[in-house]
Design an enzyme around this catalytic site. Structure first.
Site, mmCIF file in Angstrom:
data_model
loop_
_atom_site.group_PDB
_atom_site.id
_atom_site.type_symbol
_atom_site.label_atom_id
_atom_site.label_comp_id
_atom_site.label_asym_id
_atom_site.label_seq_id
_atom_site.Cartn_x
_atom_site.Cartn_y
_atom_site.Cartn_z
ATOM 1 C CG HIS A 72 -4.586 2.506 -1.345
ATOM 2 N ND1 HIS A 72 -4.936 2.242 0.068
ATOM 3 C CD2 HIS A 72 -5.750 3.219 -1.886
ATOM 4 C CE1 HIS A 72 -5.996 3.184 0.260
ATOM 5 N NE2 HIS A 72 -6.517 3.523 -0.728
ATOM 6 C CG ASP B 270 -2.152 0.936 1.265
ATOM 7 O OD1 ASP B 270 -1.803 2.088 0.681
ATOM 8 O OD2 ASP B 270 -3.175 0.586 1.574
#
Length: 231
Positions: free
Chosen positions: A200, A169
Site C-alpha cells: 500500500h 497491499d
C-alpha cells in the site's frame, strides 16, 4: 499556492489547496487526499500535477472533524489519529464534497471546463466512487481500500477509470483484490493495472513502502491517461 474556500453542498464551506499551471490555465484535476489530510505530500502531488499543465485542487475532506488537519505517516501517534479520522469519515458526504470541488473547479476562469480526479488510499476509494457517482471526465484510483464492497456501483461508471492496485497491499487482502479484478473484468470504462511485490502507498514519496519503479510506471500511466482524456 493559496488555500481557497469551496462551498459545500447543503451549506458550510471548506478549504482546498489550489495549484496553478504555467500560464494559469488548463484542464482541472481534483486531487483526493489520503488519511493524513491535505498535508505536504498532497500539496507536492498537486504542484507536480499543476506542472504538467493542469489546474490542481486538493480539498480538505476532514473539515467536519478537524478543519486543516495535516499529519504524516512517520509516527505511531499520527497513524492512530489518521485511523481515528478515517473511522469518523462519512463517505457519502465526502463524495458530495468532491462533487462540490469539481463544480467549483469547472467554474473557475483558469479551468478549461474538463475535470478529472486522482486519489490515493482513502482517495483511491473516493476516486472510484467519483467514477460511479459524478460526471467527472475521468478518474484515477491508487490503491483504493474497500472497493470489493462497492462493486455494485460499477454499473454506474460511464467515464474512463484507471486503477492502480498493489498486490501486497496490507489493507486489501488477496481475496478482496481478486473479487475486484473479477468484478471489473471486461468493464468497458475501467482499466486496472496490478503491481507485484509492492505494498500500500507504493507511490508515496518518502513513505515506508515507496517503490520508485512501480511509482514511476503508475505515474507515467496516469500522465498518459490524463493527456488522453483531459488534454
Amino acid at each position: 499556492m493559496p488555500d481557497i474556500s469551496i462551498d459545500a453542498i447543503g451549506g458550510g464551506s471548506f478549504t482546498g489547496y489550489l495549484s496553478l499551471p504555467k500560464g494559469n490555465r488548463g484542464p482541472g484535476v481534483v486531487v483526493i487526499q489520503e488519511v493524513f489530510g491535505v498535508n505536504q505530500v498532497m500539496r507536492e502531488i498537486s504542484d507536480e500535477i499543476a506542472a504538467l499543465g493542469y489546474v490542481a485542487l486538493c480539498p480538505d475532506l476532514f473539515w467536519r472533524q478537524e478543519p486543516g488537519v495535516q499529519i504524516t505517516d512517520k509516527t505511531d501517534a499520527e497513524w492512530q489519529k489518521a485511523f481515528q479520522l478515517f473511522g469518523g469519515f462519512d463517505v457519502d458526504k465526502g463524495v458530495g464534497d468532491l462533487i462540490a470541488t469539481m463544480n467549483h473547479l469547472r467554474a473557475r476562469p483558469e479551468c478549461t471546463g474538463k475535470v478529472g480526479t486522482v486519489g490515493y488510499c482513502l482517495g483511491g476509494k473516493l476516486a472510484y466512487l467519483m467514477a460511479a457517482r459524478s460526471d467527472a471526465d475521468c478518474n484515477v484510483s491508487y490503491y483504493g481500500v474497500g472497493l470489493d464492497a462497492l462493486l455494485g456501483e460499477a454499473k454506474s461508471i460511464s467515464r474512463p477509470l484507471l486503477m492502480h492496485v498493489a498486490e501486497k497491499d496490507k489493507f486489501v487482502p488477496p481475496e478482496a483484490q481478486a473479487k475486484v479484478k473479477v468484478g471489473l473484468a471486461g468493464h468497458p470504462h475501467v482499466t486496472l493495472h496490478s503491481y507485484p511485490n509492492v505494498d500500500h502507498a507504493f507511490a508515496r514519496i518518502g513513505g515506508q513502502h515507496y517503490d520508485r519503479a512501480a511509482a514511476d510506471l503508475a505515474n507515467g500511466r496516469t500522465r498518459d491517461f490524463f493527456k488522453t482524456h483531459l488534454g
